[in-house]
Design a protein around this motif. Structure first.
Motif, PDB file in Angstrom:
ATOM      1  N   HIS A   1      -1.395  -0.945   2.415  1.00  0.00           N
ATOM      2  CA  HIS A   1      -0.223  -0.486   3.160  1.00  0.00           C
ATOM      3  C   HIS A   1       0.294  -1.595   4.064  1.00  0.00           C
ATOM      4  O   HIS A   1      -0.501  -2.280   4.706  1.00  0.00           O
TER       5      HIS A   1
ATOM      6  N   ASN B   1       7.424  -0.231   5.473  1.00  0.00           N
ATOM      7  CA  ASN B   1       8.705  -0.674   4.921  1.00  0.00           C
ATOM      8  C   ASN B   1       9.446  -1.644   5.844  1.00  0.00           C
ATOM      9  O   ASN B   1      10.634  -1.901   5.649  1.00  0.00           O
TER      10      ASN B   1
ATOM     11  N   TYR C   1       8.536  -4.562   5.744  1.00  0.00           N
ATOM     12  CA  TYR C   1       8.396  -5.794   4.954  1.00  0.00           C
ATOM     13  C   TYR C   1       8.808  -5.528   3.515  1.00  0.00           C
ATOM     14  O   TYR C   1       8.889  -4.388   3.086  1.00  0.00           O
ATOM     15  N   GLU C   2       9.024  -6.593   2.794  1.00  0.00           N
ATOM     16  CA  GLU C   2       9.343  -6.432   1.376  1.00  0.00           C
ATOM     17  C   GLU C   2       8.090  -6.019   0.626  1.00  0.00           C
ATOM     18  O   GLU C   2       6.998  -6.509   0.924  1.00  0.00           O
ATOM     19  N   ILE C   3       8.266  -5.121  -0.326  1.00  0.00           N
ATOM     20  CA  ILE C   3       7.133  -4.671  -1.141  1.00  0.00           C
ATOM     21  C   ILE C   3       7.521  -4.947  -2.594  1.00  0.00           C
ATOM     22  O   ILE C   3       8.333  -4.211  -3.176  1.00  0.00           O
TER      23      ILE C   3
ATOM     24  N   GLN D   1       7.844  -2.202  -5.161  1.00  0.00           N
ATOM     25  CA  GLN D   1       8.999  -1.295  -5.028  1.00  0.00           C
ATOM     26  C   GLN D   1      10.192  -1.861  -5.780  1.00  0.00           C
ATOM     27  O   GLN D   1      10.894  -1.144  -6.492  1.00  0.00           O
TER      28      GLN D   1
ATOM     29  N   ASN E   1       4.479   2.756  -0.872  1.00  0.00           N
ATOM     30  CA  ASN E   1       3.502   1.753  -0.431  1.00  0.00           C
ATOM     31  C   ASN E   1       2.833   1.089  -1.633  1.00  0.00           C
ATOM     32  O   ASN E   1       2.975   1.540  -2.770  1.00  0.00           O
ATOM     33  N   PRO E   2       2.143  -0.035  -1.419  1.00  0.00           N
ATOM     34  CA  PRO E   2       1.644  -0.812  -2.560  1.00  0.00           C
ATOM     35  C   PRO E   2       0.745  -0.015  -3.514  1.00  0.00           C
ATOM     36  O   PRO E   2       0.792  -0.236  -4.733  1.00  0.00           O
TER      37      PRO E   2
END
Ligand code: PLP
Length: 392
Positions: free
Chosen positions: A64, A67, A69-71, A74, A275-276
């Protein structure tokens, strides 16, 4: 005394310890064939090796970040969904209900930004869009809303299937129409393709946005990636959840650029959404389920399942009425109480799910094999025979 666990569910006296494909096992080793799929969630069955690998690999790296940050996961899954659908943009949620919340906000913001006073959203009787305050207000049934007033205003429920009522209610003041292409909780009731086309036309004539709730019927369940594709139409906004996470909590709201135009930075958010961990699993589910060969197999197997269920119904007219639904989203109307059929199923080692209109739902993993379809229906046959012995 109130139990430690808030008693909002009447649970079956069954607890499973592990799962493998379409099978679930209790601690004492009893195996159940899962034709409920966690209510249309486990599209790839239990403990699918590719999903276990995707999740555990990601779990060892990063869970985790928020949001803020860039994921990258996603971005990748959003691009895959955009590439495979009508949508231009995607927001990730943790559930179908949250997708509904955003759908309602997006519709309202769309018209607000255009300076038009269009707030009414039309829905249909028998619908289910989640249990949040917006979700119950959209569906509006007594069962969902009783005791929870005051409800969020601005929704009207039209009688399902009443074209005249729809034509009269849908005007150039309507903000949106929301519906499930196949009603799930309502008893597995598909909207006929010509009706979906007609609804799209009415929305085009009046400018109302068409919101489809594909939380239960989407992600390959009907043999297309999304159920509305059978009708050859496209929505403006679509809610997705359940199958997209294959058992990991994940939902998504998909929209066209025009429909989403009001949603600027700060207008919506979610701590966990996308989330990741969720993206690792969702990305893998999407890769497997969107494969045309996988979807063709769903269609072939749904034909087999339907044929066998028709045979079951014909063999037990005192227990079952009809088979209905689409793809591997099937319902059996029951003559005896559906709860009795489900309980007899437990004794016969097969799991199904109740729905309104005295229906039992058949929502197996889409990976179910031909011999497992035969075995599942054989177990339902044993359940029906046991019921007949009691009722005769
Ligand atoms: N919409 C539909 C059509 C559903 O079937 C459901 C759940 O059953 C929901 C929305 C709500 O989804 P969730 O339970 O993930 O919040």
């Amino acid at each position: 005394m109130i139990p430690a666990l808030l008693p909002t569910y009447s649970r079956a006296p069954l607890a499973f310890e592990k799962g493998d494909g379409v099978w679930l096992e209790t601690a004492d080793g009893t195996r159940y064939l899962d034709l409920g799929g966690g209510i249309a969630v486990n599209v790839l069955g239990h403990a699918h090796p590719a999903l276990v690998a995707a999740l555990t690999d990601q779990a060892g790296k990063l869970w985790h970040v928020s949001n803020l940050y860039e994921i990258p996961g996603q971005q990748a899954l959003a691009e895959a969904l955009v590439g495979a659908t009508f949508a231009n943009t995607v927001f990730f949620t943790n559930s179908g209900t949250e997708a509904c919340e955003l759908a309602v906000k997006m519709v309202r913001k769309h018209w607000f930004e255009r300076g038009e006073e269009r707030t009414e959203i039309l829905a249909f009787t028998g619908a289910f869009h989640g249990r949040s305050s917006a979700g119950i207000a959209v569906a509006g049934s007594e069962k969902l809303t009783r005791g929870f007033a005051p409800l969020l205003p601005g929704f009207r429920q039209l009688p399902f299937g009443d074209h005249d009522a729809l034509r009269a209610a849908l005007t150039d003041r309507t903000a949106a129409v929301i519906l499930e292409p196949v009603q799930g909780e309502g008893g597995i009731v598909p909207v006929p393709d010509p009706c979906l086309k007609g609804l799209r036309d009415l929305c085009d004539e009046t400018g109302a946005l068409l919101v489809l709730d594909e939380v239960q019927c989407g992600m390959g369940r009907t043999g297309k990636l999304f159920a509305h594709e059978w009708a050859g139409i496209q929505p403006d906004i679509m809610m997705v959840a359940k199958g997209i996470g294959g058992g990991f909590p994940l939902g998504a709201l998909l929209a066209t650029e025009a429909a989403a135009s009001g949603m600027s930075a700060g207008s919506h958010g979610s701590t966990y959404g996308g989330n990741p961990l969720a993206m690792a699993v969702g990305g893998k589910v999407m890769e497997i389920v969107s494969d045309p060969a996988f979807l063709d197999e769903v269609s072939r197997k749904s034909g087999l399942m339907r044929q066998r269920l028709e045979g079951l119904v014909a063999a037990h007219p005192q227990v079952f009425g009809t088979v209905r639904g689409a793809g591997l989203m099937l319902g059996l109307t029951c003559i005896v109480p559906n709860a009795d059929v489900i309980a007899a199923g437990f004794d016969a080692g097969v799991l199904t799910v109740p729905a309104a209109d005295n229906v039992i739902r058949i929502l197996p993993p889409l990976t179910i094999a031909d011999d497992e379809i035969a075995e599942g229906v054989a177990r339902l046959d044993r359940a029906a025979t046991a019921i007949e012995a009691v009722w005769q």
